[in-house]
Design a protein around this motif. Sequence first.
Motif, short mmCIF file in Angstrom:
data_model
loop_
_atom_site.label_atom_id
_atom_site.label_comp_id
_atom_site.label_asym_id
_atom_site.label_seq_id
_atom_site.Cartn_x
_atom_site.Cartn_y
_atom_site.Cartn_z
N ALA A 92 -93.63 19.87 11.87
CA ALA A 92 -94.05 21.26 12.00
C ALA A 92 -92.86 22.21 11.97
O ALA A 92 -92.90 23.28 11.33
CB ALA A 92 -94.84 21.46 13.29
N GLU A 93 -91.76 21.79 12.61
CA GLU A 93 -90.56 22.62 12.61
C GLU A 93 -89.92 22.66 11.23
O GLU A 93 -89.44 23.71 10.78
CB GLU A 93 -89.55 22.08 13.64
N LEU A 94 -89.90 21.53 10.53
CA LEU A 94 -89.38 21.52 9.17
C LEU A 94 -90.20 22.46 8.28
O LEU A 94 -89.64 23.21 7.47
CB LEU A 94 -89.42 20.10 8.59
N HIS A 95 -91.49 22.40 8.44
CA HIS A 95 -92.37 23.27 7.65
C HIS A 95 -92.10 24.73 7.97
O HIS A 95 -92.04 25.58 7.07
CB HIS A 95 -93.83 22.91 7.95
N LYS A 96 -91.91 25.02 9.23
CA LYS A 96 -91.60 26.39 9.66
C LYS A 96 -90.30 26.87 9.03
O LYS A 96 -90.15 28.06 8.67
CB LYS A 96 -91.51 26.45 11.18
N GLN A 97 -89.34 25.95 8.85
CA GLN A 97 -88.05 26.29 8.26
C GLN A 97 -88.08 26.27 6.73
O GLN A 97 -87.05 26.43 6.08
CB GLN A 97 -86.97 25.32 8.76
N ASN A 98 -89.26 26.07 6.16
CA ASN A 98 -89.43 26.05 4.71
C ASN A 98 -88.70 24.88 4.06
O ASN A 98 -88.18 24.99 2.94
CB ASN A 98 -88.96 27.38 4.09
N VAL A 99 -88.67 23.73 4.76
CA VAL A 99 -88.02 22.53 4.25
C VAL A 99 -89.06 21.61 3.63
O VAL A 99 -90.10 21.35 4.24
CB VAL A 99 -87.28 21.78 5.39
N ARG A 100 -88.78 21.13 2.44
CA ARG A 100 -89.65 20.14 1.81
C ARG A 100 -89.14 18.74 2.13
O ARG A 100 -87.96 18.44 1.94
CB ARG A 100 -89.68 20.32 0.29
N LEU A 101 -90.01 17.87 2.62
CA LEU A 101 -89.65 16.50 2.95
C LEU A 101 -90.23 15.54 1.94
O LEU A 101 -91.40 15.61 1.59
CB LEU A 101 -90.17 16.13 4.34
N ARG A 102 -89.36 14.64 1.48
CA ARG A 102 -89.80 13.52 0.65
C ARG A 102 -89.17 12.24 1.19
O ARG A 102 -88.05 12.26 1.70
CB ARG A 102 -89.39 13.72 -0.81
N VAL A 103 -89.90 11.15 1.07
CA VAL A 103 -89.42 9.85 1.53
C VAL A 103 -89.40 8.90 0.34
O VAL A 103 -90.38 8.81 -0.41
CB VAL A 103 -90.30 9.29 2.65
N ILE A 104 -88.28 8.20 0.15
CA ILE A 104 -88.17 7.23 -0.93
C ILE A 104 -87.88 5.86 -0.34
O ILE A 104 -87.30 5.74 0.74
CB ILE A 104 -87.06 7.61 -1.93
N GLY A 105 -88.32 4.81 -1.04
CA GLY A 105 -88.08 3.45 -0.58
C GLY A 105 -89.33 2.59 -0.73
O GLY A 105 -90.33 3.01 -1.32
N ASN A 132 -84.54 20.92 0.04
CA ASN A 132 -85.21 19.69 -0.36
C ASN A 132 -84.59 18.53 0.42
O ASN A 132 -83.47 18.09 0.12
CB ASN A 132 -85.04 19.46 -1.86
N LEU A 133 -85.31 18.05 1.42
CA LEU A 133 -84.83 16.97 2.27
C LEU A 133 -85.48 15.66 1.84
O LEU A 133 -86.70 15.55 1.81
CB LEU A 133 -85.16 17.25 3.73
N THR A 134 -84.65 14.69 1.49
CA THR A 134 -85.14 13.36 1.15
C THR A 134 -84.62 12.37 2.17
O THR A 134 -83.43 12.38 2.51
CB THR A 134 -84.67 12.94 -0.25
N VAL A 135 -85.51 11.54 2.68
CA VAL A 135 -85.12 10.50 3.63
C VAL A 135 -85.36 9.15 2.96
O VAL A 135 -86.47 8.88 2.49
CB VAL A 135 -85.90 10.61 4.95
N ALA A 136 -84.32 8.34 2.90
CA ALA A 136 -84.42 7.01 2.31
C ALA A 136 -84.77 6.01 3.41
O ALA A 136 -83.98 5.77 4.32
CB ALA A 136 -83.11 6.63 1.63
N LEU A 137 -85.98 5.44 3.33
CA LEU A 137 -86.47 4.50 4.33
C LEU A 137 -86.86 3.20 3.65
O LEU A 137 -87.55 3.21 2.62
CB LEU A 137 -87.70 5.07 5.05
N SER A 138 -86.43 2.09 4.21
CA SER A 138 -86.66 0.80 3.57
C SER A 138 -86.18 0.88 2.13
O SER A 138 -86.84 0.43 1.19
CB SER A 138 -88.15 0.42 3.62
N TYR A 139 -85.00 1.49 1.98
CA TYR A 139 -84.45 1.78 0.66
C TYR A 139 -83.24 0.92 0.37
O TYR A 139 -82.39 0.70 1.25
CB TYR A 139 -84.04 3.25 0.54
N GLY A 140 -83.11 0.46 -0.86
CA GLY A 140 -81.91 -0.23 -1.32
C GLY A 140 -81.66 0.16 -2.77
O GLY A 140 -82.61 0.28 -3.56
N GLY A 141 -80.40 0.34 -3.12
CA GLY A 141 -80.08 0.72 -4.49
C GLY A 141 -80.48 -0.34 -5.50
O GLY A 141 -81.01 -0.03 -6.57
N ARG A 142 -80.23 -1.61 -5.17
CA ARG A 142 -80.62 -2.68 -6.09
C ARG A 142 -82.14 -2.74 -6.24
O ARG A 142 -82.68 -2.96 -7.34
CB ARG A 142 -80.08 -4.01 -5.59
N GLN A 143 -82.84 -2.58 -5.12
CA GLN A 143 -84.29 -2.59 -5.17
C GLN A 143 -84.83 -1.45 -6.03
O GLN A 143 -85.82 -1.59 -6.75
CB GLN A 143 -84.85 -2.50 -3.74
#
Length: 240
Positions: A92-105, A132-143
């Motif tokens: 909710a706070e990220l949204h209030k700050q106009n931050v876009r969240l994406r998750v990769i992995g 544009n905030l991206t969070v890498a979760l269960s992420y690996g470069g080789r994967q």
Amino acid sequence: MPTTAAPDDALPVHVAIIMDGNGRWATARGLTRTAGHRKGIETVRRTIEMVGERGIPYLTLFGFSSENWRRPAAEVEDLMLLLRFYLRSEIAELHKQNVRLRVIGERDKLASDIVKLIERAEELTKDNTALNLTVALSYGGRQDLVQAARKLAASGVDPATIDEDAFASALWTADLPDPDLLIRTSGEQRISNFFLWQSAYAELVFLDTLWPDFSQSDLDHAIREFGRRERRYGAVLETR
């Protein structure tokens, strides 16, 4: 002595950070590793604000690697509990700050309720434009490279037509610019299977600071270092 931020023309477009050192920070204080991860979440909040204040449009945080699943089960469970807490309390706070969240992995390795929380957060913030905030979760470069190759193979595309742009379009980061500044905290000097393709021309800055202690001066130091470097992309700059 306090540092000052780099001039606007020296700012990176995309900062990626390997957040390392939570466990060592906690151990040095006689605390549990989970306490270190909790403190690390506070630093995440601070860092998002600092990056946004500097007008940097893209930030990626390496939160949990594919290899982190090998950690003791109790620590992994604590990390997943903290992830659930973050997704419920901070969006909710990220949204209030106009931050876009994406998750990769590799989402199929995450619990179904966590995947649902991620999907809701991405849907809520999808039209935000400040950062544009991206969070890498269960992420690996080789994967990431393997899944991209599988995706292209399954599409039936003519192998002769696959170039760098086509391959990049199949990565989890397809709609993101490559990072131009990659920071790692804790003194380790390796990228640990993070953004193997995307970091081909990133400037690397390694800091001794443990992640929970990462501060404005650390970020500004990295940006100043970025601003001092000549980015040639394999070419030779003309001298005058």
